[in-house]
Scaffold this motif. Sequence first.
Motif, short mmCIF file in Angstrom:
data_model
loop_
_atom_site.label_atom_id
_atom_site.label_comp_id
_atom_site.label_asym_id
_atom_site.label_seq_id
_atom_site.Cartn_x
_atom_site.Cartn_y
_atom_site.Cartn_z
N ALA A 463 0.83 -1.20 0.00
CA ALA A 463 0.00 0.00 0.00
C ALA A 463 0.87 1.26 0.00
CB ALA A 463 -0.92 -0.01 1.22
N ILE A 464 1.94 1.24 0.76
CA ILE A 464 2.85 2.39 0.78
C ILE A 464 3.50 2.58 -0.58
CG2 ILE A 464 5.02 3.24 1.77
CD1 ILE A 464 4.13 1.92 4.41
N GLU A 465 3.88 1.49 -1.22
CA GLU A 465 4.48 1.58 -2.57
C GLU A 465 3.49 2.19 -3.57
OE1 GLU A 465 7.24 -2.40 -1.79
OE2 GLU A 465 5.57 -2.48 -3.20
N ILE A 466 2.22 1.79 -3.47
CA ILE A 466 1.19 2.34 -4.36
C ILE A 466 1.00 3.83 -4.09
CG2 ILE A 466 -1.28 2.28 -4.94
CD1 ILE A 466 -1.18 -0.76 -4.40
N ALA A 467 1.01 4.20 -2.81
CA ALA A 467 0.85 5.61 -2.45
C ALA A 467 2.00 6.45 -3.02
CB ALA A 467 0.78 5.77 -0.94
N ILE A 468 3.19 5.89 -3.07
CA ILE A 468 4.34 6.60 -3.62
C ILE A 468 4.26 6.65 -5.15
CG2 ILE A 468 6.86 6.49 -3.93
CD1 ILE A 468 6.98 5.32 -1.07
N GLU A 469 3.88 5.53 -5.76
CA GLU A 469 3.82 5.44 -7.22
C GLU A 469 2.63 6.22 -7.78
OE1 GLU A 469 5.57 0.86 -7.20
OE2 GLU A 469 3.46 1.26 -7.55
N GLN A 470 1.50 6.20 -7.06
CA GLN A 470 0.27 6.84 -7.57
C GLN A 470 -0.20 7.88 -6.55
OE1 GLN A 470 -2.51 3.89 -9.39
NE2 GLN A 470 -0.91 2.39 -8.96
N ASP A 471 -1.15 7.49 -5.70
CA ASP A 471 -1.60 8.40 -4.65
C ASP A 471 -2.24 7.59 -3.52
OD1 ASP A 471 -4.39 7.88 -5.32
OD2 ASP A 471 -4.10 9.23 -7.02
N GLU A 472 -2.57 8.26 -2.45
CA GLU A 472 -3.09 7.58 -1.27
C GLU A 472 -4.46 6.95 -1.52
OE1 GLU A 472 -3.00 9.73 2.38
OE2 GLU A 472 -1.00 10.55 2.01
N SER A 473 -5.28 7.57 -2.34
CA SER A 473 -6.62 7.01 -2.59
C SER A 473 -6.52 5.64 -3.25
CB SER A 473 -7.44 7.96 -3.46
OG SER A 473 -6.85 8.14 -4.74
N LYS A 474 -5.59 5.50 -4.19
CA LYS A 474 -5.38 4.19 -4.84
C LYS A 474 -4.86 3.17 -3.83
CE LYS A 474 -6.45 5.33 -9.11
NZ LYS A 474 -7.63 4.75 -9.78
N ALA A 475 -3.99 3.64 -2.94
CA ALA A 475 -3.44 2.74 -1.93
C ALA A 475 -4.52 2.26 -0.97
CB ALA A 475 -2.32 3.46 -1.16
N ILE A 476 -5.44 3.16 -0.60
CA ILE A 476 -6.52 2.79 0.30
C ILE A 476 -7.49 1.82 -0.39
CG2 ILE A 476 -8.56 3.67 1.52
CD1 ILE A 476 -6.86 6.21 2.13
N GLU A 477 -7.74 2.03 -1.67
CA GLU A 477 -8.55 1.08 -2.44
C GLU A 477 -7.92 -0.31 -2.42
OE1 GLU A 477 -9.31 2.28 -6.45
OE2 GLU A 477 -10.11 4.24 -5.89
N TYR A 478 -6.61 -0.34 -2.57
CA TYR A 478 -5.90 -1.63 -2.52
C TYR A 478 -6.08 -2.29 -1.15
CZ TYR A 478 -2.02 -4.82 -1.70
OH TYR A 478 -1.26 -5.90 -1.34
N LEU A 479 -5.90 -1.51 -0.08
CA LEU A 479 -6.04 -2.07 1.26
C LEU A 479 -7.44 -2.62 1.50
CD1 LEU A 479 -4.14 0.54 3.49
CD2 LEU A 479 -3.41 -1.76 2.89
N GLU A 480 -8.43 -1.94 1.01
CA GLU A 480 -9.81 -2.41 1.18
C GLU A 480 -10.06 -3.69 0.41
OE1 GLU A 480 -12.06 0.99 0.04
OE2 GLU A 480 -11.89 1.97 2.00
N SER A 481 -9.34 -3.88 -0.69
CA SER A 481 -9.52 -5.09 -1.50
C SER A 481 -8.88 -6.32 -0.89
CB SER A 481 -8.96 -4.87 -2.91
OG SER A 481 -7.54 -4.86 -2.88
N VAL A 482 -7.91 -6.13 0.02
CA VAL A 482 -7.21 -7.30 0.59
C VAL A 482 -7.70 -7.64 1.98
CG1 VAL A 482 -5.12 -6.89 -0.76
CG2 VAL A 482 -5.34 -5.87 1.51
N LYS A 483 -8.66 -6.91 2.52
CA LYS A 483 -9.16 -7.20 3.86
C LYS A 483 -9.91 -8.51 3.88
CE LYS A 483 -9.43 -2.48 5.61
NZ LYS A 483 -10.30 -1.41 6.11
#
Length: 483
Positions: A463-483
Amino acid sequence: MIGLSNDDVYKDLLERREIEIYNLSDLNSELRFEAEHFQKKYCHLFDLLSKKKCEKLGSLVSDEIKTGHTPSMKIQSFYGGNYHFIKTDNLRTNEITEPFSDYLSLKGYETLKRVHLKSGDIIVTIIGATYDIIARCALINEEILPATINQNIAMIRPDKNKIVPEYLVSYMNSKYGRMCLEYLARQMEQVNLNCQEIAQDTVPILSDNFQAKIKGIVNRAYTLLQQSKILYKQAESNLIGALSLDAWIPSPEQISVRSFKDISEVGRIDAEYYQPKYDELIDIIKVHNAKKLYRKIADITKSIEPGSEEYQEKGIPFYRVSDFSNFGLSQPDIYLNETKYGNCLMPKKDTVLLSKDGSVCIAYKVDNDVYGITSSALLHLRVTNTDVLPDYLALVLNSSIVKLQAEQAAGGSIIRHWRMEDIKNVLIPVIDKKIQETIANKVQESFQLRKESTDLLASAKRAIEIAIEQDESKAIEYLESVK
């Protein structure tokens, strides 16, 4: 020879090869000239980080970053207590593994007062043979305390008013966090980082909300890991109880009278070998019931001794004792030639791996086929007796029941070596199959919780890598998908 004046050819080389051009004014204040420091991947890394708000790690700590040291081994009173002494082999990504090669006494622990660890601290490896060994990070929790570190590890004490420790450790273990520390490291005889260089590490400061989400995931992961350890200890307790060893206290007696015939039959003259506690244990195993349900390990397993010493940077993973624990295999930093060793023996499902050199008597049952080769210090055991379950055998091998037998047989030298003839004679108590199944189920459940914990920690890093590569909203979407 192509002259540098050939602009087209030179431009092509720049685009296709690992070539970068820097002016002297572009170099950092340390005047680093080695080519590895200026690889293209680092240019890409800092391009990404330049788009985020970042701080130097040294500005995010509440105490100076510092390393420990090793108390003099000549002073025996420094050792033998209950204080954990963490070294490079114990520090893995997101975890501190046992066994510890040394435990400090209070006196030894007090010599390292400046690096007494606290909950919420982060420790990181700073010296290693390869880049894979440095920059391993773990968060300190209450369960590992009291503990301290040696000179190959640095202590970071985050200022919780400036950054969330769980977020910081996840970033440092992420692809980009590791790259930042690799960029700062120096390749000499070994790869090195010092405390000043760690303080120069670049840390992206993501939003409080995002850091809080990462903290929640990391805490869930550590809760699962703790539950895993509790289940494993319950399995150990069930084993000890089934053998009526729960009330046994090894004899502290240090005197044992033996005849010359006894000594010549064994071939050992070191006094440690004849401590009464070893005989007591064997007697308990042999009489744990009237039917003498115990076996020599050679009677219930088939053993194979693989290994190789030809290393390279890529190829088939080569697992050594330092990559091994009773909870599994970690990613190795050494590989073998695939063409030459592709047909070598690899650990198969239900194989029990057992260490016999260095840190002896660590065992792990392989759940699935492993792509990789093990060193000759790791023995492959295949259970051939239907009265013994592989999970049960691995637990027994990790227990005091076998560790004491290994301690007796493998002692007497600076580096422990457990001989094959001694391993074959190890006594394994064979208890009721239903009790074995109960124990095995606890072990398997423990390992499943450990896997879930590992997966959660990996998702935090990603999620941190996605936030760096893209933005925090995309990273949060990823986190919600793996719960």
